[in-house]
Design a protein around this motif. Structure first.
Motif, mmCIF file in Angstrom:
data_model
loop_
_atom_site.group_PDB
_atom_site.id
_atom_site.type_symbol
_atom_site.label_atom_id
_atom_site.label_comp_id
_atom_site.label_asym_id
_atom_site.label_seq_id
_atom_site.Cartn_x
_atom_site.Cartn_y
_atom_site.Cartn_z
ATOM 1 N N ALA A 9 0.870 -1.175 0.000
ATOM 2 C CA ALA A 9 0.000 0.000 0.000
ATOM 3 C C ALA A 9 0.908 1.226 0.000
ATOM 4 O O ALA A 9 1.745 1.396 0.880
ATOM 5 N N ILE A 10 0.745 2.066 -0.994
ATOM 6 C CA ILE A 10 1.592 3.251 -1.148
ATOM 7 C C ILE A 10 0.811 4.467 -0.664
ATOM 8 O O ILE A 10 -0.331 4.685 -1.068
ATOM 9 N N THR A 11 1.426 5.236 0.204
ATOM 10 C CA THR A 11 0.781 6.464 0.658
ATOM 11 C C THR A 11 1.663 7.647 0.282
ATOM 12 O O THR A 11 2.876 7.530 0.171
ATOM 13 N N ALA A 12 1.018 8.778 0.073
ATOM 14 C CA ALA A 12 1.730 10.027 -0.211
ATOM 15 C C ALA A 12 1.436 10.988 0.927
ATOM 16 O O ALA A 12 0.465 10.816 1.668
ATOM 17 N N GLY A 13 2.269 11.985 1.053
ATOM 18 C CA GLY A 13 2.072 12.977 2.102
ATOM 19 C C GLY A 13 0.837 13.815 1.852
ATOM 20 O O GLY A 13 0.397 13.988 0.713
ATOM 21 N N ILE A 14 0.266 14.341 2.916
ATOM 22 C CA ILE A 14 -0.909 15.203 2.794
ATOM 23 C C ILE A 14 -0.506 16.429 1.979
ATOM 24 O O ILE A 14 0.502 17.066 2.239
ATOM 25 N N ASP A 16 0.464 16.348 -1.121
ATOM 26 C CA ASP A 16 1.274 15.986 -2.285
ATOM 27 C C ASP A 16 0.374 15.920 -3.512
ATOM 28 O O ASP A 16 -0.728 15.382 -3.459
#
Length: 119
Positions: A9-14, A16
């Motif tokens: 699961a890949i998350t990005a910064g808020i 981004d």
């Protein structure tokens, strides 16, 4: 899904923002390193962002989205400014039109021909 079928699961910064053709990386999730097979390199990800077609999003939804975005900066219209309209561009049609415009030249399409000189 990675090349060896493991799911992550890949998350990005808020905040981004991913743009078309952006390239990002995930540390230690790439191919095993040479001479150190228990360590992995970077997994490089290039994004293909697909935008909705004109008319796909209802106007009420567009208005809701606009309230979430920063306000548009007002444009100060000055008397010396000319207002123009942005329109869609079709490169293939424009290329044909450019050649069609050449026929308006006084020498015909392609300019003046080569003349032979008698000796």
């Amino acid at each position: 899904k990675q090349w060896y079928q493991r799911r992550v699961a890949i998350t990005a910064g808020i905040g981004d923002i991913i743009k078309p053709r952006d390239v990002k990386c995930i540390m230690s999730e790439g191919m095993p390193l040479l001479r150190d097979p228990f360590s992995k390199g970077k997994l490089i990800v290039q994004f293909n962002v697909e935008f909705p077609e004109k008319g796909d999003i209802p106007s009420a939804t567009l208005q809701q989205i606009e309230t979430l975005l920063p306000p548009r900066e007002p444009i100060e219209k000055k008397p010396e400014m000319e207002e123009v309209m942005l329109s869609d561009y079709d490169a293939s049609a424009s290329a044909h039109q450019a050649y069609a415009d050449d026929s308006d030249d006084e020498n015909g399409p392609g300019g003046p021909g080569v003349q032979c000189r008698t000796q």
